[in-house]
Design an enzyme around this catalytic site. Structure first.
Site, PDB file in Angstrom:
ATOM      1  CE  LYS A 194      -3.717   2.567   2.855  1.00 24.54           C
ATOM      2  NZ  LYS A 194      -4.594   2.572   3.600  1.00 24.54           N
ATOM      3  CE  LYS A 247      -6.142   2.313  -0.768  1.00 23.29           C
ATOM      4  NZ  LYS A 247      -6.951   1.573   1.149  1.00 23.29           N
TER       5      LYS A 247
HETATM    6  C1  PBG Z   1      -6.507   3.886   5.631  1.00 21.87           C
HETATM    7  C2  PBG Z   1      -7.523   3.531   3.768  1.00 21.87           C
HETATM    8  C3  PBG Z   1      -7.373   4.465   3.090  1.00 21.87           C
HETATM    9  C4  PBG Z   1      -7.807   3.956   2.242  1.00 21.87           C
HETATM   10  C5  PBG Z   1      -8.121   2.430   1.951  1.00 21.87           C
HETATM   11  N1  PBG Z   1      -8.362   2.684   3.613  1.00 21.87           N
HETATM   12  C6  PBG Z   1      -6.757   5.445   2.744  1.00 21.87           C
HETATM   13  C7  PBG Z   1      -5.035   5.606   3.707  1.00 21.87           C
HETATM   14  O1  PBG Z   1      -4.566   5.306   3.555  1.00 21.87           O
HETATM   15  O2  PBG Z   1      -5.608   6.703   4.083  1.00 21.87           O
HETATM   16  C8  PBG Z   1      -8.023   4.579   0.654  1.00 21.87           C
HETATM   17  C9  PBG Z   1      -9.248   3.970  -0.452  1.00 21.87           C
HETATM   18  C10 PBG Z   1      -9.691   5.243  -1.450  1.00 21.87           C
HETATM   19  O3  PBG Z   1      -8.906   6.094  -2.079  1.00 21.87           O
HETATM   20  O4  PBG Z   1     -10.341   3.996  -2.407  1.00 21.87           O
HETATM   21  N2  PBG Z   1      -6.939   2.817   6.654  1.00 21.87           N
END
Ligand code: PBG
Length: 325
Positions: A194, A247
């Site tokens: 991520k 991601k």
């Molecule tokens: C945070 C989380 C995020 C997303 C899913 N879980 C955002 C972040 O890390 O700030 C993003 C998903 C998206 O942008 O569609 N636990």
């Protein structure tokens, strides 16, 4: 010229015959944002077509998806400020609206798959995925909070736990906790690679979960790195993950391909909020042919090696392109 690749592109039937990648609805996961007020519906301005729903309205949304052939969901809570604190205590309260909702959803839709979100940010007054002490996001002190959160989610009925926090060692800790409590069949979809990405902007608006100070770069990955994703994959596999996720998706197709070559686990890709917003915005201005660009985007993610695609396009894709379902 003996060899002419154009022969296999001569008409739609031939192209269909030799097509290498086919998207199926079974591989799509639709993200849903849950509100506490059961009757509420709040459209998300930066994500046209996507709303935050209270449970009653969410039931209708899930029902429509199921009827369109989308059966997999990932659920995120939009938590009111008044419930937030430093330790994300509200996430463990079995009577909170998120855990209450999954009990109802599993009762009504036992054949659907529901994936949870494990991270502190929706519940944290600091807006970070881990515990903040003296301005630092501390790793090891966060793990018991995350594994308790995962256990509460498994007890409430989630099929798959989705740790999105990027703390080191959390997959193993969660696996052990689930197993110790008899939840050996609850899976873990780990957010393996991520990245610290600007493409999460609309999501943070949807959940009001942006960090109150600093950024997420000490735990989410540097977008310049590719090999590091393999290192994260090694750890998640060893720690017992059932899926490895990359991601965002579209700027990271190389990483998706690397992981699918490297691991025998199913690879998931999260086509995130900013990726959705970009296409919707260009389409609204008439700058791009949305109905052609959307399946092209989804197919590119599958072609790069993702067997599971988490995408805000899921419902619309099903309704527009799989109408015969
Ligand atoms: C945070 C989380 C995020 C997303 C899913 N879980 C955002 C972040 O890390 O700030 C993003 C998903 C998206 O942008 O569609 N636990």
């Amino acid at each position: 010229m003996r060899i002419r690749p154009r022969r296999n592109r001569a008409n739609a039937s031939v192209r269909g015959m030799v097509r290498e990648t086919r998207l199926s609805l079974e591989q799509l996961v639709y993200p849903l944002f849950l509100l506490e007020d059961k009757q509420a519906v709040q459209p998300i301005l930066s994500m046209p077509g996507i709303s935050r729903f209270g449970l009653e309205k969410l039931m209708v949304e899930v029902d429509e998806c199921m009827n369109s052939g989308v059966t997999n969901f990932i659920l995120f809570p939009a938590v009111d400020e008044k419930h937030k604190d430093k330790y994300a205590t509200y996430s463990l309260d079995a009577s909170n609206f998120y855990l209450s909702a999954i009990r109802e959803l599993k009762k009504r839709f036992p054949e659907a798959v529901f994936i949870s979100d494990v991270a502190m940010d929706p519940y944290s007054s600091d807006g970070h995925d881990g515990l903040v002490i003296d301005g630092k996001i501390v790793n090891d002190e966060t793990l018991p909070i995350l594994s308790a959160m995962a256990l509460a989610q498994a007890e409430a009925g989630f099929d798959i736990i989705g740790p999105s926090d990027m703390m080191d060692g959390r997959v193993g800790e969660i696996r052990d906790t689930l197993d110790d409590h008899g939840f050996v069949n609850v899976g873990i979809m780990s957010y393996t690679a991520k990245y610290a990405s600007a493409f999460y902007g609309p999501f943070r608006e949807a959940l009001d979960s942006a960090p109150k100070s600093g950024d997420k770069k000490t735990y989410q990955m540097d977008y310049a790195n590719r090999n590091e994703a393999l290192r994260e994959a090694d750890l998640d596999e060893e720690e017992g993950a059932d899926f490895l996720m990359v991601k965002p998706a579209l700027c990271y197709l190389d990483v998706i391909r690397d992981l699918s070559n490297y691991s025998s686990l199913p690879i998931a890709a999260y086509n995130v909020s900013g990726e959705y917003a970009m296409l919707k915005a260009a389409a609204e201005r008439g700058w791009i042919d949305y109905n052609k660009a959307m399946p092209e985007m989804l197919t590119s993610i599958a072609r790069s090696g993702a067997s599971v695609i988490l995408t805000y396009f899921a419902k619309e894709y099903a309704q527009k392109f799989h109408s015969k379902f």
